[in-house]
Design an enzyme around this catalytic site. Structure first.
Site, PDB file in Angstrom:
ATOM      1  N   TRP A 112       5.350  -3.981   9.920  1.00 25.28           N
ATOM      2  CA  TRP A 112       6.695  -3.406   9.973  1.00 25.28           C
ATOM      3  C   TRP A 112       7.639  -4.425  10.603  1.00 25.28           C
ATOM      4  O   TRP A 112       8.070  -4.281  11.751  1.00 25.28           O
ATOM      5  CB  TRP A 112       6.703  -2.112  10.791  1.00 25.28           C
ATOM      6  CG  TRP A 112       5.890  -0.999  10.207  1.00 25.28           C
ATOM      7  CD1 TRP A 112       5.340  -0.938   8.963  1.00 25.28           C
ATOM      8  CD2 TRP A 112       5.527   0.222  10.880  1.00 25.28           C
ATOM      9  NE1 TRP A 112       4.655   0.239   8.795  1.00 25.28           N
ATOM     10  CE2 TRP A 112       4.759   0.978   9.946  1.00 25.28           C
ATOM     11  CE3 TRP A 112       5.779   0.751  12.139  1.00 25.28           C
ATOM     12  CZ2 TRP A 112       4.230   2.225  10.260  1.00 25.28           C
ATOM     13  CZ3 TRP A 112       5.263   1.999  12.461  1.00 25.28           C
ATOM     14  CH2 TRP A 112       4.496   2.719  11.527  1.00 25.28           C
ATOM     15  N   ASN A 150       7.303  -8.575   0.997  1.00 28.52           N
ATOM     16  CA  ASN A 150       7.694  -7.475   0.117  1.00 28.52           C
ATOM     17  C   ASN A 150       8.710  -6.541   0.762  1.00 28.52           C
ATOM     18  O   ASN A 150       9.601  -6.018   0.087  1.00 28.52           O
ATOM     19  CB  ASN A 150       6.459  -6.668  -0.284  1.00 28.52           C
ATOM     20  CG  ASN A 150       6.810  -5.435  -1.091  1.00 28.52           C
ATOM     21  OD1 ASN A 150       7.315  -5.542  -2.203  1.00 28.52           O
ATOM     22  ND2 ASN A 150       6.584  -4.248  -0.519  1.00 28.52           N
ATOM     23  N   HIS A 151       8.582  -6.323   2.079  1.00 29.13           N
ATOM     24  CA  HIS A 151       9.406  -5.321   2.735  1.00 29.13           C
ATOM     25  C   HIS A 151       9.646  -5.677   4.198  1.00 29.13           C
ATOM     26  O   HIS A 151       9.040  -6.614   4.728  1.00 29.13           O
ATOM     27  CB  HIS A 151       8.713  -3.945   2.660  1.00 29.13           C
ATOM     28  CG  HIS A 151       7.321  -3.958   3.218  1.00 29.13           C
ATOM     29  ND1 HIS A 151       6.195  -4.107   2.421  1.00 29.13           N
ATOM     30  CD2 HIS A 151       6.857  -3.877   4.491  1.00 29.13           C
ATOM     31  CE1 HIS A 151       5.112  -4.093   3.174  1.00 29.13           C
ATOM     32  NE2 HIS A 151       5.495  -3.964   4.448  1.00 29.13           N
ATOM     33  N   ASP A 193      12.351  -2.103   0.486  1.00 30.41           N
ATOM     34  CA  ASP A 193      11.817  -3.127  -0.408  1.00 30.41           C
ATOM     35  C   ASP A 193      12.800  -4.274  -0.602  1.00 30.41           C
ATOM     36  O   ASP A 193      13.919  -4.077  -1.103  1.00 30.41           O
ATOM     37  CB  ASP A 193      11.476  -2.509  -1.759  1.00 30.41           C
ATOM     38  CG  ASP A 193      10.620  -3.419  -2.611  1.00 30.41           C
ATOM     39  OD1 ASP A 193       9.405  -3.485  -2.347  1.00 30.41           O
ATOM     40  OD2 ASP A 193      11.167  -4.069  -3.524  1.00 30.41           O
ATOM     41  N   ASP A 224       0.376 -10.524   1.656  1.00 32.30           N
ATOM     42  CA  ASP A 224       0.301  -9.076   1.575  1.00 32.30           C
ATOM     43  C   ASP A 224       1.045  -8.557   0.344  1.00 32.30           C
ATOM     44  O   ASP A 224       2.030  -9.148  -0.108  1.00 32.30           O
ATOM     45  CB  ASP A 224       0.926  -8.483   2.844  1.00 32.30           C
ATOM     46  CG  ASP A 224       0.780  -6.979   2.936  1.00 32.30           C
ATOM     47  OD1 ASP A 224      -0.369  -6.516   3.020  1.00 32.30           O
ATOM     48  OD2 ASP A 224       1.815  -6.286   2.921  1.00 32.30           O
ATOM     49  N   HIS A 228       3.574  -6.269  -5.629  1.00 30.76           N
ATOM     50  CA  HIS A 228       4.861  -5.609  -5.453  1.00 30.76           C
ATOM     51  C   HIS A 228       6.024  -6.609  -5.429  1.00 30.76           C
ATOM     52  O   HIS A 228       7.167  -6.223  -5.175  1.00 30.76           O
ATOM     53  CB  HIS A 228       4.851  -4.784  -4.165  1.00 30.76           C
ATOM     54  CG  HIS A 228       3.865  -3.658  -4.192  1.00 30.76           C
ATOM     55  ND1 HIS A 228       4.140  -2.445  -4.772  1.00 30.76           N
ATOM     56  CD2 HIS A 228       2.588  -3.575  -3.744  1.00 30.76           C
ATOM     57  CE1 HIS A 228       3.088  -1.653  -4.662  1.00 30.76           C
ATOM     58  NE2 HIS A 228       2.130  -2.319  -4.044  1.00 30.76           N
ATOM     59  N   GLU A 253      -3.377 -10.689  -1.806  1.00 30.47           N
ATOM     60  CA  GLU A 253      -3.884  -9.327  -1.878  1.00 30.47           C
ATOM     61  C   GLU A 253      -3.235  -8.632  -3.081  1.00 30.47           C
ATOM     62  O   GLU A 253      -2.074  -8.236  -3.030  1.00 30.47           O
ATOM     63  CB  GLU A 253      -3.556  -8.543  -0.605  1.00 30.47           C
ATOM     64  CG  GLU A 253      -4.089  -7.116  -0.646  1.00 30.47           C
ATOM     65  CD  GLU A 253      -3.175  -6.099   0.036  1.00 30.47           C
ATOM     66  OE1 GLU A 253      -3.696  -5.090   0.525  1.00 30.47           O
ATOM     67  OE2 GLU A 253      -1.946  -6.305   0.058  1.00 30.47           O
ATOM     68  N   ARG A 373      -9.766   0.857  12.966  1.00 33.86           N
ATOM     69  CA  ARG A 373      -9.062  -0.193  13.713  1.00 33.86           C
ATOM     70  C   ARG A 373      -9.278  -0.066  15.221  1.00 33.86           C
ATOM     71  O   ARG A 373      -8.378  -0.359  16.013  1.00 33.86           O
ATOM     72  CB  ARG A 373      -7.565  -0.137  13.395  1.00 33.86           C
ATOM     73  CG  ARG A 373      -7.238  -0.294  11.925  1.00 33.86           C
ATOM     74  CD  ARG A 373      -5.762  -0.093  11.644  1.00 33.86           C
ATOM     75  NE  ARG A 373      -5.438  -0.331  10.232  1.00 33.86           N
ATOM     76  CZ  ARG A 373      -4.210  -0.276   9.720  1.00 33.86           C
ATOM     77  NH1 ARG A 373      -3.188   0.019  10.513  1.00 33.86           N
ATOM     78  NH2 ARG A 373      -4.009  -0.504   8.435  1.00 33.86           N
TER      79      ARG A 373
END
Length: 520
Positions: A112, A150-151, A193, A224, A228, A253, A373
């Site tokens: 994030w 991507n984001h 995005d 990553d 996308h 990925e 995790r």
């Protein structure tokens, strides 16, 4: 005359030892030449979730809460640096870190992004990253960073910046994953995005990627959410990073089951990918006893056909996005230790780059995110850790396990044997995936002239193998895998020759020094 007599005896000793010295010298030269030619297919990667690995600096714990699975737990860059020797002793030659850039609140995982050019404060500083890379390189280990283009995070400041109005696609969900336009422009899990077709956005992301290479001297990126992002961007991306560092590694990925779909991205300059089709087959085959293993050979056949660099595919058993392998075995009422030994043997002996997720070497359990995790544990003694280290180091010692071709030479039910051959070096990898003893009659022309097959994994059950006239009979204990090396009449492996050669070299050196002393 006494001195001359000793000189003669010393010369005879040197002559007698000469064949051993020549053998030892040729083997060492071969190993040195191979090391000089080392490339990415020779690596073994250890995958680290930075926040959940090791706390090496409590001063940056800040609001960490180990009781909250969605909060930071204290792992940091200094912690990884302190554990490099542990990772190297596992047989790993490279590390892959989850994203280290500054993240929004609760973004312990790194995906994030709040600031692409700053290190997350819970993880440390840019200087800590530089020190990590420096120390890894001292140990001849490579460093791969996870990178997200991507984001951004949900609350990124660009969302409210009028000058960045065209930097994002219009908000929309992805309803149809067969619609590539939706896949590339939709907001994955509601994350804003980025519009890589916007010239300013594109330039920023490319400059950012080059920045981290220049600043830290890293060796590669794990990319990553590749599917996308448009292929045109990845083409520019690969050119930019390769211009900065020609041997820079890109591991993409592309979360998809179709290898043809995944391989299309290699045309954009991404040379290797995390192999989800293989992951699917490995977990199916090894998490439950009695499963046939022939589809593993089919996966390799497809990889050889579709990918330009099939030996550089990233092979994995579990990761931070999927249920851990141990849990998958437990759900099927299987012994996770036996199942994991079989799976790890395949991971480290099949073509491709093995990727070991932190904790797999300790049989860490875990379900779906975030249960997969948990904070890493470091027990003082662990049989699975020892096994993982042995099989990983065996891969480094045996060129055929890294560079050899891959052929199915026997398959029946839950038993299978693969052969790998490289420049005259041959190994067989035999699996009994059932709960019953199995007898395998292996016929292969490469066995002609050999007298035995030597079991190379000392921490696994030894496989009795009788070899005669190009045929071998293997008696396989239940739920067992073994790497076998053909020997000419003797079961003395290469390492024993090298150890003996080293001893011979010491004896010769002592004899020469004694000879010089007497001559004086």
């Amino acid at each position: 005359m006494e001195v001359k007599g000793k000189t003669v005896r010393g010369s005879k000793c040197l002559i007698m030892l000469l064949p051993f010295l020549l053998f030892f010298s040729s083997e060492m030269n071969a190993l040195a030449e191979e090391e000089k030619e080392r490339n990415w297919q020779d690596e073994a990667v250890y995958f680290i979730m930075v926040d959940r690995f090791y706390n090496g600096d409590t001063s940056n714990d800040l609001d960490s809460d180990i009781e909250d699975p969605y909060a930071y737990h204290g792992g940091d860059i200094k912690g990884i640096t302190k554990k490099l020797d542990y990772i190297k002793d596992l047989g790993s030659t490279a590390i892959w870190l989850t994203p280290i850039v500054k993240n929004e609140e609760k973004g312990y995982h790194g995906y994030w992004t709040e600031d692409f050019l700053q290190v997350e404060e819970h993880f440390g500083t840019i200087q800590d990253v530089k020190e990590l890379v420096k120390e890894a390189h001292k140990r001849e280990m490579k460093v791969i960073l996870d990178l997200v283009v991507n984001h951004t995070g949900y609350k990124h400041e660009w969302l409210n910046d009028p000058d960045k109005k065209g930097w994002y696609h219009e908000q929309q969900e992805i309803y149809d994953y067969n619609d590539q336009k939706q896949v590339e422009e939709g907001w994955l899990s509601g994350l804003p995005d980025l519009n890589q077709e916007n010239e300013s956005t594109r330039k920023y992301l490319l400059d950012m990627a080059v920045y981290w290479i220049k600043e830290t001297n890293i060796d590669g990126y794990r990319l990553d959410t590749v599917k996308h992002v448009p292929k045109s961007f990845w083409s520019d991306f690969s050119k930019a990073v390769k211009k900065e560092k020609p041997d820079f590694y890109l591991l993409g990925e592309v979360w998809h089951d179709n290898p043809e779909y995944i391989a299309d991205y290699s045309e954009a300059g991404i040379e290797s990918f995390v192999d989800y089709p293989l992951y699917n087959e490995m977990t199916l085959a090894f998490s439950e006893s009695g499963q046939p293993l022939s589809e593993l050979a089919s996966v390799w056949d497809r990889n050889s056909y579709y990918y330009s660099k099939p030996y550089e595919m990233g092979n994995f058993l579990d990761n931070h996005d999927n249920i851990r392998f141990t849990r998958q075995a437990l759900l099927k009422n299987e012994d996770p230790e036996k199942r994991l030994r079989l799976a790890l043997t395949y991971l480290y002996t099949a073509p491709g780059i093995p990727i070991l997720y932190q904790g797999t070497e300790h049989m860490m359990d875990g379900g779906k995110d975030p249960d997969n995790r948990h904070m890493m544990e470091f027990p003082s003694e662990n049989k699975m850790e020892d096994f993982t280290s042995e099989i990983a180091k065996l891969r480094q010692e045996q060129p055929a396990l890294r560079r050899g071709d891959y052929k199915l030479v026997y398959e029946k039910g839950s038993t299978i044997v693969f052969k790998r051959k490289f420049k005259g070096d041959i190994v067989y990898i035999a699996y009994n995936n059932s709960k019953e003893k199995q007898s395998i009659t292996l016929k292969d022309r490469d066995l002609k002239g050999y007298g035995s097959l030597n079991s190379l994994i000392t921490s696994a059950a030894e496989v009795n193998a009788d070899v005669s006239k190009g045929s071998a009979k293997l008696n396989m204990p239940p739920e067992t895998a073994q790497v076998l090396s053909p020997m000419k009449g003797s079961s003395i492996p290469l390492w024993a020759w090298l150890t003996g050669g080293a001893a011979v070299a010491v004896i010769i050196a002592a004899a020469v020094m004694r000879h010089r002393k007497l001559s004086q």
